[in-house]
Write an enzyme that holds these catalytic residues in place. Structure first.
Site, PDB file in Angstrom:
ATOM      1  N   ASP A 120       0.915  -0.834   0.034  1.00 38.07           N
ATOM      2  CA  ASP A 120       0.096  -0.093   0.018  1.00 38.07           C
ATOM      3  C   ASP A 120       0.621   0.924   0.108  1.00 38.07           C
ATOM      4  O   ASP A 120       1.202   1.565  -0.872  1.00 38.07           O
ATOM      5  CB  ASP A 120      -0.767   0.062   1.260  1.00 38.07           C
ATOM      6  CG  ASP A 120      -2.031  -1.534   1.310  1.00 38.07           C
ATOM      7  OD1 ASP A 120      -3.344  -0.573   1.341  1.00 38.07           O
ATOM      8  OD2 ASP A 120      -2.034  -2.003   1.514  1.00 38.07           O
ATOM      9  N   GLU A 165      -4.619   7.704   0.794  1.00 42.12           N
ATOM     10  CA  GLU A 165      -5.242   6.663   1.885  1.00 42.12           C
ATOM     11  C   GLU A 165      -4.650   7.023   2.942  1.00 42.12           C
ATOM     12  O   GLU A 165      -4.795   7.656   3.867  1.00 42.12           O
ATOM     13  CB  GLU A 165      -5.810   5.339   1.095  1.00 42.12           C
ATOM     14  CG  GLU A 165      -6.476   4.522   2.765  1.00 42.12           C
ATOM     15  CD  GLU A 165      -7.024   4.001   2.245  1.00 42.12           C
ATOM     16  OE1 GLU A 165      -6.905   3.238   1.248  1.00 42.12           O
ATOM     17  OE2 GLU A 165      -7.336   2.277   3.543  1.00 42.12           O
ATOM     18  N   ASP A 188      -6.172   5.564  -4.030  1.00 40.14           N
ATOM     19  CA  ASP A 188      -6.322   4.384  -3.238  1.00 40.14           C
ATOM     20  C   ASP A 188      -5.571   3.041  -3.742  1.00 40.14           C
ATOM     21  O   ASP A 188      -5.281   2.881  -4.544  1.00 40.14           O
ATOM     22  CB  ASP A 188      -7.387   4.001  -3.546  1.00 40.14           C
ATOM     23  CG  ASP A 188      -7.310   2.973  -1.860  1.00 40.14           C
ATOM     24  OD1 ASP A 188      -6.712   2.404  -1.708  1.00 40.14           O
ATOM     25  OD2 ASP A 188      -9.125   2.151  -1.925  1.00 40.14           O
ATOM     26  N   ILE A 213      -4.058   1.001  -2.188  1.00 41.03           N
ATOM     27  CA  ILE A 213      -4.658  -0.721  -2.289  1.00 41.03           C
ATOM     28  C   ILE A 213      -5.546  -0.740  -2.501  1.00 41.03           C
ATOM     29  O   ILE A 213      -6.421  -0.679  -1.407  1.00 41.03           O
ATOM     30  CB  ILE A 213      -3.496  -1.642  -1.836  1.00 41.03           C
ATOM     31  CG1 ILE A 213      -2.236  -1.494  -2.458  1.00 41.03           C
ATOM     32  CG2 ILE A 213      -4.703  -2.830  -2.251  1.00 41.03           C
ATOM     33  CD1 ILE A 213      -1.527  -3.179  -1.812  1.00 41.03           C
ATOM     34  N   ASP A 214      -6.561  -0.485  -3.179  1.00 44.15           N
ATOM     35  CA  ASP A 214      -7.742  -0.631  -2.701  1.00 44.15           C
ATOM     36  C   ASP A 214      -8.556  -2.162  -2.740  1.00 44.15           C
ATOM     37  O   ASP A 214      -8.083  -3.514  -3.649  1.00 44.15           O
ATOM     38  CB  ASP A 214      -9.155   0.271  -3.824  1.00 44.15           C
ATOM     39  CG  ASP A 214     -10.371  -0.183  -3.221  1.00 44.15           C
ATOM     40  OD1 ASP A 214     -11.118   0.258  -2.459  1.00 44.15           O
ATOM     41  OD2 ASP A 214     -11.493  -0.203  -4.404  1.00 44.15           O
ATOM     42  N   THR A 262      -7.064  -4.257   0.660  1.00 40.42           N
ATOM     43  CA  THR A 262      -6.442  -4.596   1.178  1.00 40.42           C
ATOM     44  C   THR A 262      -6.559  -6.354   1.635  1.00 40.42           C
ATOM     45  O   THR A 262      -5.605  -6.842   1.176  1.00 40.42           O
ATOM     46  CB  THR A 262      -5.410  -3.632   2.124  1.00 40.42           C
ATOM     47  OG1 THR A 262      -5.650  -2.095   1.430  1.00 40.42           O
ATOM     48  CG2 THR A 262      -4.078  -4.304   2.725  1.00 40.42           C
ATOM     49  N   HIS A 314     -18.037  -4.844   5.053  1.00 41.64           N
ATOM     50  CA  HIS A 314     -17.992  -3.846   4.163  1.00 41.64           C
ATOM     51  C   HIS A 314     -19.593  -2.811   3.765  1.00 41.64           C
ATOM     52  O   HIS A 314     -19.603  -1.944   3.342  1.00 41.64           O
ATOM     53  CB  HIS A 314     -17.161  -3.430   3.325  1.00 41.64           C
ATOM     54  CG  HIS A 314     -15.971  -3.983   3.921  1.00 41.64           C
ATOM     55  ND1 HIS A 314     -14.317  -3.908   3.183  1.00 41.64           N
ATOM     56  CD2 HIS A 314     -15.220  -3.907   5.192  1.00 41.64           C
ATOM     57  CE1 HIS A 314     -13.409  -3.744   3.511  1.00 41.64           C
ATOM     58  NE2 HIS A 314     -13.971  -3.881   4.568  1.00 41.64           N
ATOM     59  N   SER A 348     -13.039  -4.901  -3.499  1.00 37.82           N
ATOM     60  CA  SER A 348     -12.264  -3.819  -3.702  1.00 37.82           C
ATOM     61  C   SER A 348     -12.782  -2.860  -5.601  1.00 37.82           C
ATOM     62  O   SER A 348     -14.061  -3.444  -6.292  1.00 37.82           O
ATOM     63  CB  SER A 348     -10.912  -3.754  -4.811  1.00 37.82           C
ATOM     64  OG  SER A 348     -10.873  -4.349  -6.315  1.00 37.82           O
ATOM     65  N   LYS A 386     -14.557  -4.380  -9.254  1.00 37.18           N
ATOM     66  CA  LYS A 386     -15.798  -4.516  -9.263  1.00 37.18           C
ATOM     67  C   LYS A 386     -16.801  -3.904 -10.366  1.00 37.18           C
ATOM     68  O   LYS A 386     -17.166  -3.932 -11.373  1.00 37.18           O
ATOM     69  CB  LYS A 386     -16.939  -4.355  -7.665  1.00 37.18           C
ATOM     70  CG  LYS A 386     -16.959  -5.096  -7.056  1.00 37.18           C
ATOM     71  CD  LYS A 386     -17.656  -5.222  -5.914  1.00 37.18           C
ATOM     72  CE  LYS A 386     -17.510  -4.089  -5.346  1.00 37.18           C
ATOM     73  NZ  LYS A 386     -15.755  -4.628  -3.900  1.00 37.18           N
ATOM     74  N   ARG A 432     -24.179  -1.408  -2.739  1.00 41.08           N
ATOM     75  CA  ARG A 432     -23.492  -0.828  -1.732  1.00 41.08           C
ATOM     76  C   ARG A 432     -24.170  -0.632   0.058  1.00 41.08           C
ATOM     77  O   ARG A 432     -23.545   0.979  -0.585  1.00 41.08           O
ATOM     78  CB  ARG A 432     -22.007  -0.736  -2.105  1.00 41.08           C
ATOM     79  CG  ARG A 432     -20.710  -0.316  -1.311  1.00 41.08           C
ATOM     80  CD  ARG A 432     -19.182   0.688  -1.663  1.00 41.08           C
ATOM     81  NE  ARG A 432     -18.703   0.459  -0.328  1.00 41.08           N
ATOM     82  CZ  ARG A 432     -17.915   0.127  -0.672  1.00 41.08           C
ATOM     83  NH1 ARG A 432     -17.594  -1.413  -0.795  1.00 41.08           N
ATOM     84  NH2 ARG A 432     -16.740   0.178   0.747  1.00 41.08           N
ATOM     85  N   ASP A 436     -12.084   5.355  -3.048  1.00 38.64           N
ATOM     86  CA  ASP A 436     -12.867   4.618  -3.110  1.00 38.64           C
ATOM     87  C   ASP A 436     -13.683   4.560  -3.986  1.00 38.64           C
ATOM     88  O   ASP A 436     -14.482   3.263  -4.361  1.00 38.64           O
ATOM     89  CB  ASP A 436     -13.827   3.620  -1.452  1.00 38.64           C
ATOM     90  CG  ASP A 436     -12.428   3.076  -0.545  1.00 38.64           C
ATOM     91  OD1 ASP A 436     -11.701   2.486  -0.903  1.00 38.64           O
ATOM     92  OD2 ASP A 436     -12.707   3.150   0.815  1.00 38.64           O
TER      93      ASP A 436
HETATM   94  N1  LIG Z   1     -16.868  -0.608   7.794  1.00 41.07           N
HETATM   95  C1  LIG Z   1     -16.819  -0.281   6.018  1.00 41.07           C
HETATM   96  N2  LIG Z   1     -17.852  -0.224   5.595  1.00 41.07           N
HETATM   97  C2  LIG Z   1     -17.387  -0.534   4.334  1.00 41.07           C
HETATM   98  N3  LIG Z   1     -16.181  -0.251   3.855  1.00 41.07           N
HETATM   99  C3  LIG Z   1     -15.385  -0.166   3.708  1.00 41.07           C
HETATM  100  C4  LIG Z   1     -15.362  -0.060   5.760  1.00 41.07           C
HETATM  101  N4  LIG Z   1     -13.680  -0.607   6.321  1.00 41.07           N
HETATM  102  C5  LIG Z   1     -12.720  -0.334   5.218  1.00 41.07           C
HETATM  103  N5  LIG Z   1     -14.283   0.010   3.912  1.00 41.07           N
HETATM  104  C6  LIG Z   1     -13.562   0.462   2.807  1.00 41.07           C
HETATM  105  O1  LIG Z   1     -13.473  -0.936   1.951  1.00 41.07           O
HETATM  106  C7  LIG Z   1     -12.696  -0.720   0.886  1.00 41.07           C
HETATM  107  C8  LIG Z   1     -12.846  -2.056   0.349  1.00 41.07           C
HETATM  108  O2  LIG Z   1     -13.638  -1.494  -1.154  1.00 41.07           O
HETATM  109  P1  LIG Z   1     -14.985  -3.585  -0.828  1.00 41.07           P
HETATM  110  O3  LIG Z   1     -15.509  -2.929   0.602  1.00 41.07           O
HETATM  111  O4  LIG Z   1     -15.700  -2.807  -2.603  1.00 41.07           O
HETATM  112  O5  LIG Z   1     -14.083  -4.304  -1.189  1.00 41.07           O
HETATM  113  S1  LIG Z   1     -14.474  -5.825   0.027  1.00 41.07           S
HETATM  114  O6  LIG Z   1     -14.747  -7.044  -0.874  1.00 41.07           O
HETATM  115  O7  LIG Z   1     -15.238  -5.845   0.779  1.00 41.07           O
HETATM  116  O8  LIG Z   1     -12.920  -6.558   0.361  1.00 41.07           O
HETATM  117  C9  LIG Z   1     -11.732  -0.811   1.717  1.00 41.07           C
HETATM  118  O9  LIG Z   1     -10.486  -0.392   0.724  1.00 41.07           O
HETATM  119  P2  LIG Z   1      -8.912  -0.352   1.470  1.00 41.07           P
HETATM  120  O10 LIG Z   1      -8.997   0.231   2.850  1.00 41.07           O
HETATM  121  O11 LIG Z   1      -8.509   0.747   0.115  1.00 41.07           O
HETATM  122  O12 LIG Z   1      -8.746  -1.987   1.056  1.00 41.07           O
HETATM  123  C10 LIG Z   1     -12.329   0.306   2.696  1.00 41.07           C
HETATM  124  O13 LIG Z   1     -11.963   1.652   2.176  1.00 41.07           O
HETATM  125 MG   LIG Z   2     -10.249   1.295  -0.382  1.00 40.56          MG
HETATM  126 MG   LIG Z   3      -6.335   1.245   0.182  1.00 40.28          MG
HETATM  127 MG   LIG Z   4      -7.321   0.827   3.685  1.00 37.91          MG
END
Ligand SMILES: Nc1ncnc2c1ncn2[C@@H]1O[C@H](COP(=O)(O)OS(=O)(=O)O)[C@@H](OP(=O)(O)O)[C@H]1O
Ligand SMILES: [Mg+2]
Ligand SMILES: [Mg+2]
Ligand SMILES: [Mg+2]
Length: 349
Positions: free
Chosen positions: A46, A71, A134, A136-137, A139, A232, A256, A259, A273, A285
């Site tokens: 990241d 991020e 982002d 790494i979206d 992670t 999420h 991520s 999608k 979502r 995101d």
């Molecule tokens: N509690 C909660 N609710 C909603 N979203 C959250 C939550 N926590 C984290 N995140 C964010 O979700 C990003 C990951 O994307 P996705 O949710 O589409 O992918 S996943 O299937 O759930 O991994 C992830 O992005 P990255 O941190 O860049 O991985 C987060 O920003």
């Molecule tokens: Mg993200």
């Molecule tokens: Mg990220």
């Molecule tokens: Mg993150």
């Protein structure tokens, strides 16, 4: 206004960052993963990806003012116990730049790396141009060996005007393809510029092909995407919406903004979502995914049907959730979403 130069730089930046991420994902060590203050994971990849994207954009566009909303920040890496991690990130970044060979620069120091990470602290907003990254979206998907994306967008006066999604584990063929050989050939780069369409190419640089969202009008033929992580996005609410709409296929769960990429070429027709109440969505995101979908003929809105507003700073202030589909299906989807949300709000008898 053309953003051609910025798009070329963004594609270069995301591709180089993807190379670093692929290398790390192949040999991930437990010591490469840390927990942030909000308990979410962050890895050397990241941070390394954020450094590379910021470095490449500034090198490729030296005469442009540079503002980046990203991020990660350097706070945890400045702590005594993170010195080994910082050394590892610095080596990964320098190795990736050296192997690429485009930039003839002396190796970055650890201090340079910390400074470059902190270039990402811009507040964005409605005035001027801001990159949104982002590094790494997904992670959690990255750690599982599943989907993740390097997601880079550009805001101009608060609107997303270009976006790039590098998805190292997404096959070039539809994820619905049965052909295992095709599915093994992974690594897609989606790119979109305002009024110019969305294109997909391989991360190795195959000729770009224009992509379009699914044009199905019939929810029975539609499949829907949602977060892999149930924390999420509410899987039960999206299940209820899909049922109301008449969707027959089971949900496809992908991590991520991959999608948005897969949806932009019609691998599915709907993305739902619904984070927990109180969760604030960040602009990184969704910014790149938003334009990748819009330029492929789709629409992304909040659960009330309003377009997403990227002009308010680092957060998206949203009504309940995010829904994405093609223009024809949106009215029916919106109705199913509204009805399901009303039912969910009613006390159960
Ligand atoms: N509690 C909660 N609710 C909603 N979203 C959250 C939550 N926590 C984290 N995140 C964010 O979700 C990003 C990951 O994307 P996705 O949710 O589409 O992918 S996943 O299937 O759930 O991994 C992830 O992005 P990255 O941190 O860049 O991985 C987060 O920003
Ligand atoms: Mg993200
Ligand atoms: Mg990220
Ligand atoms: Mg993150």
């Amino acid at each position: 206004m053309s953003y051609d130069k910025q798009l070329i730089a963004a594609k270069k930046a995301a591709s180089l960052a993807a190379r670093l991420c692929q290398k790390v994902q192949k040999g991930l060590l437990q010591s490469d993963v840390q927990s942030k203050s909000d308990k979410s994971p962050v890895t050397v990849a990241d941070y390394g990806s954020q450094v590379l994207v910021s470095f490449v954009l500034q090198r490729e566009l030296p005469s442009h003012a540079f503002s980046l909303v990203a991020e990660e920040d350097s706070g945890d890496l400045r702590k005594e116990e993170s010195q080994e991690t910082l050394r590892r990130i610095t080596k990964l970044v320098n190795d990736t730049i050296a192997n690429d060979g485009t930039y003839n620069v002396s190796p970055l120091s650890e201090a340079d790396v910390l400074t470059i990470i902190d270039c990402g602290t811009s507040e964005g907003g409605a005035i001027g141009q801001h990159w949104v990254l982002d590094p790494i979206d997904g992670t959690k998907g990255f750690l599982r060996g599943d989907q993740y994306a390097i997601a880079l967008g550009l805001l101009d006066e608060g609107k997303v005007v270009l976006g790039v999604l590098a998805c190292p584990n997404l096959p070039l063929e539809s994820i619905r393809s049965q052909d295992q050989n095709a599915l093994n050939k992974a690594g897609c780069l989606f790119s979109a510029q305002l009024s110019c369409g969305t294109y997909m190419e391989s991360l190795e640089g195959s000729p770009p092909v224009k992509v379009h969202v699914s044009d199905t009008e019939n929810p029975e033929d539609a499949s829907f995407f949602e977060s892999y992580e149930a924390a999420h996005s509410s899987h039960s609410l999206s299940g209820a919406i899909a049922k109301k709409l008449g969707v027959k296929a089971p949900p496809v769960r992908i991590d991520s903004q991959a999608k948005y990429g897969a949806l932009s070429r019609g691998d599915g027709a709907i993305y739902l979502r619904f984070p927990n109440k109180g969760y604030r969505e960040k602009i990184w995101d969704h910014a790149a995914g938003y334009i990748v979908i819009a330029e492929a003929g789709g629409v992304a809105s909040d659960a009330g049907g309003k377009p997403l507003d990227f002009s308010k700073g680092r957060y998206l202030d949203l009504d309940t959730g995010i829904i994405v589909t093609n223009q024809k299906l949106m009215p029916a989807l919106l109705k199913a979403v509204q009805d399901s949300l009303k039912e969910q709000a009613l006390p159960s008898l």
